[in-house]
Structures are given as C-alpha cells and as structure tokens.
Design a protein around this motif. Sequence first.
Motif, short mmCIF file in Angstrom:
data_model
loop_
_atom_site.label_atom_id
_atom_site.label_comp_id
_atom_site.label_asym_id
_atom_site.label_seq_id
_atom_site.Cartn_x
_atom_site.Cartn_y
_atom_site.Cartn_z
N ASP A 1 -3.29 -0.96 -4.53
CA ASP A 1 -4.52 -1.32 -3.85
C ASP A 1 -4.42 -2.80 -3.49
OD1 ASP A 1 -5.64 1.24 -4.19
OD2 ASP A 1 -6.39 0.70 -6.18
N ALA B 1 -6.45 -3.76 7.00
CA ALA B 1 -7.16 -2.87 6.08
C ALA B 1 -7.01 -1.42 6.50
CB ALA B 1 -8.63 -3.26 6.01
N ARG B 2 -7.02 -1.18 7.80
CA ARG B 2 -6.87 0.20 8.29
C ARG B 2 -5.53 0.79 7.87
NH1 ARG B 2 -4.77 3.03 12.49
NH2 ARG B 2 -3.83 1.20 13.49
N GLY C 1 -3.65 5.59 1.91
CA GLY C 1 -4.35 6.21 0.80
C GLY C 1 -4.75 5.25 -0.31
N ARG C 2 -4.75 3.95 -0.01
CA ARG C 2 -5.09 2.96 -1.02
C ARG C 2 -6.41 2.27 -0.70
NH1 ARG C 2 -2.94 5.05 -4.77
NH2 ARG C 2 -3.75 3.24 -5.92
N LYS C 3 -7.03 1.67 -1.71
CA LYS C 3 -8.27 0.94 -1.54
C LYS C 3 -7.96 -0.48 -1.06
CE LYS C 3 -10.73 3.43 -5.21
NZ LYS C 3 -11.35 3.30 -6.55
N THR C 4 -8.94 -1.06 -0.37
CA THR C 4 -8.77 -2.42 0.12
C THR C 4 -10.07 -3.20 -0.01
OG1 THR C 4 -7.90 -3.74 1.96
CG2 THR C 4 -9.36 -1.92 2.51
N VAL D 1 -3.73 -0.15 5.26
CA VAL D 1 -3.76 0.03 3.81
C VAL D 1 -4.48 1.33 3.46
CG1 VAL D 1 -4.69 -0.88 1.64
CG2 VAL D 1 -3.59 -2.42 3.28
N GLU D 2 -5.62 1.55 4.09
CA GLU D 2 -6.40 2.75 3.80
C GLU D 2 -5.70 4.00 4.31
OE1 GLU D 2 -10.06 1.63 5.60
OE2 GLU D 2 -10.64 0.31 3.94
N GLU D 3 -4.97 3.87 5.42
CA GLU D 3 -4.22 5.01 5.94
C GLU D 3 -3.14 5.45 4.95
OE1 GLU D 3 -1.54 5.41 9.80
OE2 GLU D 3 -3.67 5.28 10.32
N LYS E 1 -9.22 -6.42 9.76
CA LYS E 1 -9.64 -5.02 9.76
C LYS E 1 -8.48 -4.09 10.10
CE LYS E 1 -14.48 -5.95 11.01
NZ LYS E 1 -15.48 -5.87 12.11
N ALA F 1 0.83 -1.21 0.00
CA ALA F 1 0.00 0.00 0.00
C ALA F 1 0.86 1.25 0.00
CB ALA F 1 -0.93 -0.01 1.21
#
Length: 288
Positions: free
Chosen positions: A71, A87-88, A94-97, A90-92, A84, A66
Amino acid sequence: MAQISYPKPPFSDQQQDRQPGQSAPMNPPPDHGEKTYKGSGKLAGKIALITGADSGIGRAVAIAFAREGADVAIAYLNEHEDAKETARWVEEAGRKTLLLPGDITDRAFCRELVAKTVELFGRVDVLVNNAAYQMVYDSLEDISDEEWDKTFSTNIGAIFRITKAAVPYMKPGSAIVNTTSVNADSPNPGLIAYASTKGAIQNFTGGLAQLLAEKGIRANGVAPGPIWTPLIPSTMKPEQVRTFGSQVPMKRPGQPAELAAAYVMLASDEASYISGATIAVTGGKPII
C-alpha cells in the motif's frame, strides 16, 4: 522488464513554467512502467510512504511497489492531476493509497504526512525520500540566499525531518531509500546547490545506516543519472533539454521505469544485509 528501445536526443523544444513540472506535456512521454513492470510479491503487505510520488521516479516507484504488494502513501507538492494518476495505477494494482499534498519545506507538514500515513495504515515499513528541487544557474552570483536555502530545505532538510518522524513507527526489517544523484560524486557546476544537497544525502544515508542498525532498520540510496522527468523541462534551458542524456555512455536519458527495480530490491527483505549502500543507475557513468 523486457528490453525496450527508449528514445535518444535530440528532443523537441519544450519548456514548463512551473516547478516541479507535469508529465502530460512531455515529449516523448516518460515511461513509469505502466505497461511493463511485473510484480512478484516482493513487498507483500508492506506500507510505503514515498515523497515526490506524483510523477517521475516517484511515480515509477509507487507503481512498482503496488504491483509488488505494498500500500502506498503518495506525498507531493501541488501537482494534483499527476498525483491522482499515480494513485489510479496503485489502486489498479489492487492496493490502497493515500494522497498527501503539501510543502516539505514546512516542518509541520513533514510530521503531518507521517502521522496521516500511520493513522490510516498503522505503521511505515518503507520510506522513500525522493522529492527534490533544482534550478540551473550559470554563476554563483546568480544564486540568492533564498534559493540556496530552499534547495537545502527541500532536498536534505526534509529528509532529516521526515525520517526523524517516521523512525518511531518503523519496525525491525523496515527500510529507508533515499534518492541521491550522480551529482553527489560528479557535480554539475550549473547545479551546484542541488549537487551539494545530493552529496549531503549520500553522507546522511551512510551515517543513518549505522545509527539505525541496532533498530533493525536499513538505509540505502539510489543515485540516478540523467532521468527523463518533469523536473527537466521545468528547470533547464531549451538547449539543455534538447540534448538531455547525451553525455552518458548510453547516449540517452534513463526512464523512470528503469530505476524502479533498484528501489524494490532495497525495500524488500531480500536486501536484509544491504545498508549504507548506494546503487548507481546512471546509463554507464560510474560513481566513485
């Protein structure tokens, strides 16, 4: 990544009753690169599917991918809280998960996790076959037929099924990275079923690299040594956990974060002429 002084055994007594285990109860806590991994765009715009990405090596690879611009689809068994948390991160970055819970011994699920990844992201650029199962046994007689079959179905059967499903959606320049093990070359007798699957993965990867070369898809492996993941306290005896990693020259287990760079390199376009290779990340123990 800056040089870090990682913990050495002996570790405190700790057991987990459920496979493949969870990160939170582990002492010391595993390092997945949360505070240390710095990306530089090596995987910008790529779509990655990683199995066993809820914790351990899979989480470290997801975080690194990420931060390198990919993504990430996160496949895992049923450790929802760990997944989760991955995923947090990855999203932090700036990418989609995408979270994909399920059992990879289920043939339909192997096809489904690829289909759902393609449905959301349109393709698969990097496939990391990382999920694995192991148990320690003192004698061959203790291993049931069901245990043997489960180990092979999880560790090598699923790699075949997922890879077969993913390849039609992979374009030239795509990469497959399979997690093998130091056990492929130096099998631990207490892990004979697991070690046998890791030898199979290494052989499968070498054959796969040759089969897919004309499609422009690369296939490589990473062979970890002893790595501090939830699989250790959930599958090994207390005395084995206590001294885990002391057998290698560095006298400690590796941390998941210490493998991430190998996966990033093999997934990136910088490895365009590397296929059929195995990178050892073993704390100084050579593989042949």
